[in-house]
Design an enzyme around this catalytic site. Structure first.
Site, PDB file in Angstrom:
ATOM      1  N   HIS A 146       0.830  -1.215   0.000  1.00  0.00           N
ATOM      2  CA  HIS A 146       0.000   0.000   0.000  1.00  0.00           C
ATOM      3  C   HIS A 146       0.860   1.259   0.000  1.00  0.00           C
ATOM      4  O   HIS A 146       0.399   2.328   0.388  1.00  0.00           O
ATOM      5  CB  HIS A 146      -0.899   0.021   1.228  1.00  0.00           C
TER       6      HIS A 146
ATOM      7  N   HIS B 119      -6.937  -4.569  -1.109  1.00  0.00           N
ATOM      8  CA  HIS B 119      -6.169  -5.809  -1.139  1.00  0.00           C
ATOM      9  C   HIS B 119      -6.456  -6.632  -2.369  1.00  0.00           C
ATOM     10  O   HIS B 119      -6.336  -7.853  -2.352  1.00  0.00           O
ATOM     11  CB  HIS B 119      -6.468  -6.649   0.097  1.00  0.00           C
TER      12      HIS B 119
END
Lengths: 330, 225
Positions: free
Chosen positions: A56, A218
């Site tokens: 991320h 995700h």
């Protein structure tokens, strides 16, 4: 799929070695996977520690520095870090004023941070926690693990970080963080799936003519799949989803966030549509941030986070910050 | 142990005495099975999760095998506690705390008995599985590892083979379920039709347990390290 990696098992430590080389103002423990601002612990200051799965970036390591996080614990790709990491980070940055854990609402992050808080408290570190759960795509939260934490994390870390930098005590930093977390709403859109190093291919199948609305960070598919839309249509759908969830009662900070695989050219164009959509609906936007901040590896797509602010929160948003990925003021 | 004898299952259930070496062999076998099946676990996880369950379990069990071989804890309970702690410290995600808690709490419930029988193991596992349910806030039918663990527990008084078969069937039974916990829960209806990766890895651990007992029985091996 072509990727700039040596072996999948080493992507996280390899990235941390590179981060250490690029940012001497950070102290990076590559093997234990802890990123700490070099001048920590800062005397008398509440410390902020965050962490979560890697993939991320720049979240969270890129937000370590004066005015934001004191430490970050990157886990494996899309996997929360382990309690030992967080407890060690807490001990490294605690000046005695206590530590705030900023936790995104995913089962793994919550469980590991809970265990870490116990470990840290055994070591005599005072710990408070704030849970970020801003994703409006998760509507039926009685049947799920609850709303996911996504882009709102940036606002929580920045604003609570500014409060901590001002010398505000732990209980108050915690309540500021909670106010910000409560004020944030996010919604994400995927144009492609992402590629995890462990799998080496797309995590789900998304045909070229379709997009996913309401995704997490995700690579998980979203809440609905639709034929491809224009940037303006995507902005309208996103803004409608955000405002339907939480009709604004004042000005908002906006984050127009890239998921990792969408160029700034498109993100700025998309931001123009988001600003138009918000303007048409009478929402004032005093500050906007555009870029790749809370990404999902190489996924193409974007998310929008709105954070309702009052004068105090806006002042902390504007306060100086000096981290690898967010830097202004002073 | 004697007070548990009455709770034992049918006559044909083999009452193998399980010692510390047995549990070490089990963990080694579990690591090997997960290694072999890592790609399948990751594939299942990519359908409803984030495509890393195989890699995560492999990393954790590899660390567990080194830890128990290096430290050689003296009792079954101590082996499982060390294994659980190692999983918590190496896996991350939800699997780390959940599997770590399963093994640690089971090990603690075994106390410091040098050998355990099936009935005692079943009682301790019940404690461990309950702790998993509590930590994850999940129950049967939520499409989680519990859907393999609970049927295995119920079958355990018929022996380890029966438990392994029940776990395998339990994992298969998650296919039509709708996930209500963990990352798969965000898919809602779209989680239906996929086997749960956590239930699958739980079934693999029970399969390894049964295989280890069979190998031990075949060798007439009680406790060689």
């Amino acid at each position: 799929m072509k990727q700039l990696i040596n072996v999948p098992e080493r992507v996280v430590p390899d990235a941390l070695r590179g981060m250490a080389a690029a940012h001497p103002e950070l102290s990076v423990d590559v093997e234990r996977r802890i990123v700490v601002r070099r001048d920590a612990p800062v005397a008398g200051k509440v410390a902020l520690v965050s962490g979560g799965g890697s993939g991320h970036e720049p979240l969270h390591g890129g937000f370590v520095g004066p005015g934001m996080l004191d430490a970050a614990c990157p886990g494996e790709v899309f996997t929360s870090p382990v309690p030992d990491q967080m407890a060690r980070a807490a001990a490294a940055v605690d000046s005695g004023a206590g530590v705030l854990f900023v936790v995104k609402n995913y089962t793994g992050d919550v469980l590991n941070f809970d265990m870490a808080a116990e470990l840290a408290e055994d070591e005599g570190v005072r710990v408070a926690k704030v849970l970020v759960q801003d994703d409006v795509a998760v509507t039926d939260s009685t049947f799920t693990a609850g709303r996911r934490g996504t882009g709102g994390t940036l606002f929580v870390e920045k604003i609570a970080g500014a409060a901590a930098a001002e010398g505000v005590p732990l209980e108050r930093v915690e309540s500021v963080a909670r106010r910000v977390a409560d004020a944030c709403r996010s919604f994400g859109v995927a144009l492609t799936a992402c590629t995890t190093p462990a799998k080496g291919g797309p995590t789900f199948d998304l045909p070229p003519g379709e997009l996913e609305l309401g995704i997490g960070i995700h690579g998980e598919p979203g809440r609905e799949r639709r034929p491809m839309m224009t940037s303006g249509e995507i902005a309208d759908a996103t803004v409608d989803a955000l405002l339907a969830d939480d009709p604004p009662r004042g000005p908002v900070l906006a984050l127009v966030n890239g998921m990792g695989g969408t160029p700034l050219l498109e993100l700025y164009g998309f931001n123009a549509e988001v600003q138009r959509a918000l303007g048409e609906r009478g929402v004032a936007v005093p500050r906007t941030l555009v870029g790749n901040y809370v990404t999902s590896l190489d996924m193409a797509g974007c998310s929008v986070t709105l954070c309702q602010v009052d004068e105090e929160l806006l002042r902390w948003w504007d306060a100086p910050v000096a981290t690898p990925a967010l830097r202004w003021g002073r | 142990m004697d007070e548990h004898r009455d709770a034992r299952g049918p006559e044909d259930a083999p009452e193998v005495p399980l010692d510390a070496a047995f549990f070490r062999r089990w963990l080694t076998a579990a690591a090997a099975t997960v290694e072999e099946e890592a790609d399948r676990l990751t594939e299942l996880d990519s359908a409803i999760g984030d495509a890393d369950h195989g890699a995560n379990m492999r990393r954790g069990l590899t660390a567990v095998v080194s830890a128990v071989e290096e430290e050689r804890p003296p009792t079954p309970g101590a082996v499982l506690v060390l294994a659980g702690r190692t999983l918590v410290s190496t896996v991350g995600g939800a699997s780390g705390p959940l599997y770590g808690t399963l093994l640690r709490r089971t090990g603690k419930a075994l106390d410091d008995a040098p050998e355990v029988g099936l009935a005692r193991l079943a009682g301790a596992l019940r404690t461990g599985v309950d702790a998993v349910g509590q930590l994850g806030g999940a129950t049967a039918g939520d499409k989680t590892m519990l859907d393999a663990l609970l049927p295995a527990l119920d079958a355990l008084d018929e022996g380890l083979d029966a438990a392994a078969r029940a776990a395998e069937k339990g994992a298969g039974d998650t296919v039509p379920m709708r996930a209500r916990k963990g990352r798969a829960s965000y898919l809602g209806e779209r989680s239906i039709g996929h086997q749960d990766p956590g239930a699958t890895s739980s079934a693999l651990l029970f399969a390894a347990l049964a295989r280890t007992a069979r190998a031990g029985a075949a060798d007439g091996e009680g406790g060689t390290p």
